[in-house]
Design an enzyme around this catalytic site. Structure first.
Site, PDB file in Angstrom:
ATOM      1  N   CYS A 114      61.236   3.988 107.192  1.00 18.15           N
ATOM      2  CA  CYS A 114      61.100   5.438 107.431  1.00 18.15           C
ATOM      3  C   CYS A 114      61.603   5.855 108.808  1.00 18.15           C
ATOM      4  CB  CYS A 114      59.648   5.861 107.260  1.00 18.15           C
ATOM      5  SG  CYS A 114      59.068   5.654 105.575  1.00 18.15           S
ATOM      6  N   HIS A 254      58.248  12.425 111.347  1.00 16.60           N
ATOM      7  CA  HIS A 254      58.480  11.905 109.999  1.00 16.60           C
ATOM      8  C   HIS A 254      57.420  12.496 109.067  1.00 16.60           C
ATOM      9  CE1 HIS A 254      58.957   9.365 106.607  1.00 16.60           C
ATOM     10  NE2 HIS A 254      57.893   8.615 106.851  1.00 16.60           N
ATOM     11  N   ASN A 284      57.186  12.151 100.925  1.00 18.63           N
ATOM     12  CA  ASN A 284      57.788  11.255 101.916  1.00 18.63           C
ATOM     13  C   ASN A 284      59.131  10.776 101.376  1.00 18.63           C
ATOM     14  OD1 ASN A 284      58.522   9.146 103.589  1.00 18.63           O
ATOM     15  ND2 ASN A 284      56.513   8.154 103.580  1.00 18.63           N
TER      16      ASN A 284
HETATM   17  C1  LIG Z   1      47.704   6.593 101.277  1.00 19.54           C
HETATM   18  C2  LIG Z   1      46.690   7.562 101.855  1.00 19.54           C
HETATM   19  C3  LIG Z   1      47.075   8.989 101.519  1.00 19.54           C
HETATM   20  C4  LIG Z   1      45.328   7.287 101.272  1.00 19.54           C
HETATM   21  O1  LIG Z   1      44.367   8.169 101.805  1.00 19.54           O
HETATM   22  P1  LIG Z   1      42.979   7.635 102.345  1.00 19.54           P
HETATM   23  O2  LIG Z   1      42.232   8.815 102.790  1.00 19.54           O
HETATM   24  O3  LIG Z   1      43.270   6.555 103.350  1.00 19.54           O
HETATM   25  O4  LIG Z   1      42.326   7.082 101.045  1.00 19.54           O
HETATM   26  P2  LIG Z   1      41.880   5.584 100.716  1.00 19.54           P
HETATM   27  O5  LIG Z   1      43.076   4.713 100.538  1.00 19.54           O
HETATM   28  O6  LIG Z   1      40.875   5.189 101.725  1.00 19.54           O
HETATM   29  O7  LIG Z   1      41.207   5.825  99.326  1.00 19.54           O
HETATM   30  C5  LIG Z   1      40.032   6.602  99.198  1.00 19.54           C
HETATM   31  C6  LIG Z   1      39.660   6.673  97.747  1.00 19.54           C
HETATM   32  O8  LIG Z   1      40.564   7.514  97.040  1.00 19.54           O
HETATM   33  C7  LIG Z   1      41.079   6.816  95.910  1.00 19.54           C
HETATM   34  N1  LIG Z   1      42.436   7.260  95.651  1.00 19.54           N
HETATM   35  C8  LIG Z   1      43.583   6.713  96.105  1.00 19.54           C
HETATM   36  N2  LIG Z   1      44.630   7.410  95.628  1.00 19.54           N
HETATM   37  C9  LIG Z   1      44.138   8.388  94.857  1.00 19.54           C
HETATM   38  C10 LIG Z   1      44.729   9.420  94.106  1.00 19.54           C
HETATM   39  N3  LIG Z   1      46.062   9.596  94.055  1.00 19.54           N
HETATM   40  N4  LIG Z   1      43.917  10.271  93.445  1.00 19.54           N
HETATM   41  C11 LIG Z   1      42.570  10.137  93.478  1.00 19.54           C
HETATM   42  N5  LIG Z   1      41.950   9.160  94.186  1.00 19.54           N
HETATM   43  C12 LIG Z   1      42.723   8.304  94.869  1.00 19.54           C
HETATM   44  C13 LIG Z   1      41.004   5.364  96.277  1.00 19.54           C
HETATM   45  O9  LIG Z   1      40.981   4.560  95.121  1.00 19.54           O
HETATM   46  C14 LIG Z   1      39.700   5.306  97.049  1.00 19.54           C
HETATM   47  O10 LIG Z   1      38.644   5.267  96.131  1.00 19.54           O
HETATM   48  P3  LIG Z   1      37.388   4.307  96.412  1.00 19.54           P
HETATM   49  O11 LIG Z   1      36.791   4.828  97.691  1.00 19.54           O
HETATM   50  O12 LIG Z   1      36.562   4.520  95.207  1.00 19.54           O
HETATM   51  O13 LIG Z   1      37.963   2.935  96.557  1.00 19.54           O
HETATM   52  C15 LIG Z   1      46.603   7.409 103.391  1.00 19.54           C
HETATM   53  O14 LIG Z   1      45.994   6.198 103.718  1.00 19.54           O
HETATM   54  C16 LIG Z   1      47.949   7.465 104.063  1.00 19.54           C
HETATM   55  O15 LIG Z   1      48.579   8.504 104.099  1.00 19.54           O
HETATM   56  N6  LIG Z   1      48.384   6.344 104.675  1.00 19.54           N
HETATM   57  C17 LIG Z   1      49.621   6.292 105.386  1.00 19.54           C
HETATM   58  C18 LIG Z   1      50.760   6.387 104.425  1.00 19.54           C
HETATM   59  C19 LIG Z   1      52.053   6.446 105.139  1.00 19.54           C
HETATM   60  O16 LIG Z   1      52.216   7.182 106.051  1.00 19.54           O
HETATM   61  N7  LIG Z   1      52.995   5.645 104.655  1.00 19.54           N
HETATM   62  C20 LIG Z   1      54.325   5.657 105.056  1.00 19.54           C
HETATM   63  C21 LIG Z   1      54.506   5.251 106.439  1.00 19.54           C
HETATM   64  S1  LIG Z   1      56.166   5.477 106.746  1.00 19.54           S
END
Ligand SMILES: CC(C)(COP(=O)(O)OP(=O)(O)OC[C@H]1O[C@@H](n2cnc3c(N)ncnc32)[C@H](O)[C@@H]1OP(=O)(O)O)[C@@H](O)C(=O)NCCC(=O)NCCS
Length: 327
Positions: A114, A254, A284
């Protein structure tokens, strides 16, 4: 002394929109979760059969040539930043060079996930400043849907397809690419990668069955690093160039997650109206996200505006750039 300036910008996104409601029919998710956790409403998906990232890259470069009145034979170098190359080899740059009939052009791919745009821009900057090349295209082309697992609700809402391209040319004015800070630490490998398809784990029936040809991400860990590292590198570039938040006209991070964008802007203290955001429409788009955003807002940007770009990606690879807008 020669500076390198962005003298043109263009982008391409596919027509097809994949909405949060569409995704909620594919996996156990809903519009409310995606909107509040990530800030994305829809993303574009390339549907043309057998079309890879180059399909979109060619469209973006063709548009760039037309808009800037640049003749195809005058382009010296094309750098293609992508994590979704058409093939493992040859380079996607070579496919785009052929597709756009850039007859006198040399080129290659840059893999910085990215962070690909700011890394490729720094490479273009070095070539222009050295006097080696006069017309350099940086194209970012990312068919993210090709590595997105539409059975995995943790990752499938995040990504979209897009391409964007900029033309970089020399100038004697005090504008263009002024400075950049870059970091790669390799510590991010376990948290964000495609496990198979490379030489470490070549494709096999087992890798397909294990779904190892899709993005694997441990979101929380990546989130934490993305915020901290984009904040630190942005502060670093501002300090090095004696810039306060008041001096900056536009801040372009980004576009990975709206909460990350808001956290980064908030910690640096940049007013919200200076932070350019378009993630809600495209998701993204990896290396394409910053130039896609700049292209969308190009009518707001004026020559002389001070712009800070920051990106974070797999590796981990991250950094920030200070540019003075030159169009
Ligand atoms: C991926 C991301 C959005 C997840 O959000 P989060 O707040 O960290 O959520 P978590 O991964 O802790 O998951 C929380 C809960 O939501 C659930 N969940 C995950 N995706 C879901 C979706 N699409 N819909 C509903 N629930 C979802 C998970 O299963 C978890 O449930 P649990 O608590 O029962 O296990 C976040 O971590 C993120 O943006 N990370 C960085 C991503 C990024 O920038 N990547 C590229 C870098 S270049």
């Amino acid at each position: 002394m020669l500076n390198a300036k962005i003298s043109g910008i263009a982008s391409f996104v596919p027509e097809f929109k994949l909405t949060n409601d569409d995704l909620s029919k594919m996996v156990d998710t809903n519009d409310e979760w995606i909107t509040t956790r990530v800030g994305i409403k829809e993303r574009r998906i390339l549907k043309e059969p057998e079309a890879g990232s180059s399909y979109m890259g060619i469209k973006a470069v063709a548009q760039l040539l037309e808009e800037t009145g640049t003749k195809a034979e005058d382009v010296d170098l094309l750098l293609c930043a992508t994590s979704n190359p058409d093939y493992r080899f040859p380079s996607t740059a070579s496919v785009i060079i052929h597709g756009c009939e850039l007859k006198n052009c040399y080129g290659y791919d840059i893999q910085a996930a990215c962070a690909g745009f700011i890394v490729a821009l720094q490479t273009a900057n070095a070539y222009i400043k050295s006097g080696l090349y006069k017309k350099v295209i940086v194209v970012t082309a990312e068919k993210m849907s090709s590595m997105t697992d539409y059975q995995d609700r943790n990752t499938c809402p995040l990504f979209g397809d897009a391409a964007a391209a900029v033309l970089i040319e020399p100038t004697e004015e005090n504008i263009g690419i002024i400075d950049g800070v870059y970091h790669v630490n390799g510590e991010g490998l376990p948290f964000l990668l495609m496990k198979a398809g490379g030489s470490a784990e070549p494709a096999s029936h087992e890798t397909v069955e294990a779904r190892h040809h899709y993005v694997y991400q441990e979101g929380r860990n990546v989130y934490k690093h993305a915020v901290t590292d984009m904040v630190e590198s942005s502060k670093d570039i501002m300090k090095r160039n004696n810039l306060t938040v008041n001096d900056i006209d536009w801040f372009v991070p980004h576009q990975a997650n709206l909460r990350i964008i808001e956290a980064v802007g908030g910690r640096i203290g940049i007013p919200e109206d200076k932070v350019l955001v378009n993630i809600q429409h495209y998701g993204n788009t990896s290396a394409a996200s910053i130039p896609l955003c700049l292209d969308e807002y190009k009518n707001k940007l004026k020559k002389g505006d001070k712009v800070v770009l920051t990106a974070f990606g797999a590796g981990f690879t991250w950094g920030a750039m200070y540019i003075v807008w030159g169009i």
